[in-house]
Design a protein around this motif. Structure first.
Motif, mmCIF file in Angstrom:
data_model
loop_
_atom_site.group_PDB
_atom_site.id
_atom_site.type_symbol
_atom_site.label_atom_id
_atom_site.label_comp_id
_atom_site.label_asym_id
_atom_site.label_seq_id
_atom_site.Cartn_x
_atom_site.Cartn_y
_atom_site.Cartn_z
ATOM 1 N N ALA A 126 11.299 -3.798 -5.373
ATOM 2 C CA ALA A 126 10.430 -3.984 -4.206
ATOM 3 C C ALA A 126 9.334 -5.012 -4.512
ATOM 4 O O ALA A 126 9.051 -5.891 -3.682
ATOM 5 C CB ALA A 126 9.824 -2.649 -3.794
ATOM 6 N N ALA A 127 8.728 -4.922 -5.708
ATOM 7 C CA ALA A 127 7.693 -5.893 -6.093
ATOM 8 C C ALA A 127 8.291 -7.293 -6.208
ATOM 9 O O ALA A 127 7.677 -8.277 -5.770
ATOM 10 C CB ALA A 127 7.056 -5.475 -7.416
ATOM 11 N N TYR A 128 9.488 -7.391 -6.755
ATOM 12 C CA TYR A 128 10.157 -8.685 -6.875
ATOM 13 C C TYR A 128 10.423 -9.275 -5.488
ATOM 14 O O TYR A 128 10.170 -10.466 -5.256
ATOM 15 C CB TYR A 128 11.471 -8.533 -7.643
ATOM 16 C CG TYR A 128 12.336 -9.759 -7.601
ATOM 17 C CD1 TYR A 128 12.060 -10.860 -8.400
ATOM 18 C CD2 TYR A 128 13.427 -9.824 -6.742
ATOM 19 C CE1 TYR A 128 12.846 -11.993 -8.347
ATOM 20 C CE2 TYR A 128 14.218 -10.953 -6.682
ATOM 21 C CZ TYR A 128 13.928 -12.036 -7.485
ATOM 22 O OH TYR A 128 14.703 -13.151 -7.424
ATOM 23 N N ASN A 129 10.926 -8.450 -4.578
ATOM 24 C CA ASN A 129 11.200 -8.934 -3.222
ATOM 25 C C ASN A 129 9.925 -9.400 -2.534
ATOM 26 O O ASN A 129 9.930 -10.412 -1.820
ATOM 27 C CB ASN A 129 11.900 -7.858 -2.393
ATOM 28 C CG ASN A 129 13.337 -7.651 -2.835
ATOM 29 O OD1 ASN A 129 13.952 -8.537 -3.398
ATOM 30 N ND2 ASN A 129 13.861 -6.463 -2.577
ATOM 31 N N LYS A 130 8.824 -8.685 -2.743
ATOM 32 C CA LYS A 130 7.540 -9.081 -2.161
ATOM 33 C C LYS A 130 7.098 -10.436 -2.722
ATOM 34 O O LYS A 130 6.687 -11.327 -1.968
ATOM 35 C CB LYS A 130 6.484 -8.015 -2.458
ATOM 36 C CG LYS A 130 5.129 -8.328 -1.872
ATOM 37 C CD LYS A 130 4.131 -7.238 -2.200
ATOM 38 C CE LYS A 130 2.746 -7.612 -1.689
ATOM 39 N NZ LYS A 130 1.748 -6.618 -2.075
ATOM 40 N N GLN A 131 7.199 -10.587 -4.048
ATOM 41 C CA GLN A 131 6.824 -11.857 -4.662
ATOM 42 C C GLN A 131 7.746 -12.982 -4.194
ATOM 43 O O GLN A 131 7.308 -14.119 -4.002
ATOM 44 C CB GLN A 131 6.858 -11.739 -6.179
ATOM 45 C CG GLN A 131 5.718 -10.921 -6.739
ATOM 46 C CD GLN A 131 5.785 -10.803 -8.253
ATOM 47 O OE1 GLN A 131 6.776 -11.144 -8.879
ATOM 48 N NE2 GLN A 131 4.702 -10.294 -8.835
ATOM 49 N N GLN A 132 9.024 -12.670 -4.014
ATOM 50 C CA GLN A 132 9.984 -13.671 -3.550
ATOM 51 C C GLN A 132 9.597 -14.149 -2.141
ATOM 52 O O GLN A 132 9.629 -15.348 -1.858
ATOM 53 C CB GLN A 132 11.402 -13.087 -3.550
ATOM 54 C CG GLN A 132 12.483 -14.084 -3.270
ATOM 55 C CD GLN A 132 12.648 -15.109 -4.367
ATOM 56 O OE1 GLN A 132 12.310 -14.868 -5.518
ATOM 57 N NE2 GLN A 132 13.142 -16.265 -4.017
#
Length: 151
Positions: free
Chosen positions: A112-118
């Protein structure tokens, strides 16, 4: 009724919203149920062999009797040898399923954090592209203005 419950448990395993704790529990129960069913089938085969051997000895040729005795003994030994590792495997799955579930939840949070940063990165790249096109347009307009001042 027993086979229906196994079929229901298998169907429950395939549900998308089944959490990992119950997934590991159901898998363990399924394996133990299948082992019990296999053990029951082997016991039935051994009982049939014993009844067959209890009949008149001349009904079957000696080579067939020997083959029946050896094969049924091998089958019984194989199921007995399989029982301990399967029980240990189910025990280990139950023991380590909790840390696995915690890791799974952690991986979900990381994803989820990766998707947000993406998404933030994509927005930043789009902003840079817009700024670049604006800068190129302004530069072009300035060149036109310089030429207009000359004439």
């Amino acid at each position: 009724a027993h086979m229906e419950s196994i079929a229901a448990q298998r169907a429950r395993l395939l549900e998308e919203d089944c959490d990992l704790d119950s997934l590991f529990d159901v898998m363990g129960e399924l394996v133990l149920a299948q082992m019990a069913e296999a053990d029951e089938a082997v016991t039935d085969v051994l009982a049939w062999k014993d009844r067959l051997l209890g009949l008149e000895p001349d009904i079957l040729p000696p080579s067939c009797l020997l083959n029946l005795i050896v094969s049924s003994g091998r089958l019984h030994r194989a199921t007995l040898n399989l029982e301990a590792p399967v029980i240990e495997l189910v025990r280990m799955v139950r023991q380590y399923s909790q840390p696995w579930n915690e890791r799974y939840e952690s991986m979900g949070e990381i994803l989820a954090a990766y998707n947000k940063q993406q998404r933030q990165l994509e927005m930043a790249v789009n902003m840079v592209k817009v700024a670049h096109s604006d800068a190129a347009r302004i530069e072009q307009e300035q060149l036109v203005q310089l030429w207009e001042r000359l004439f």
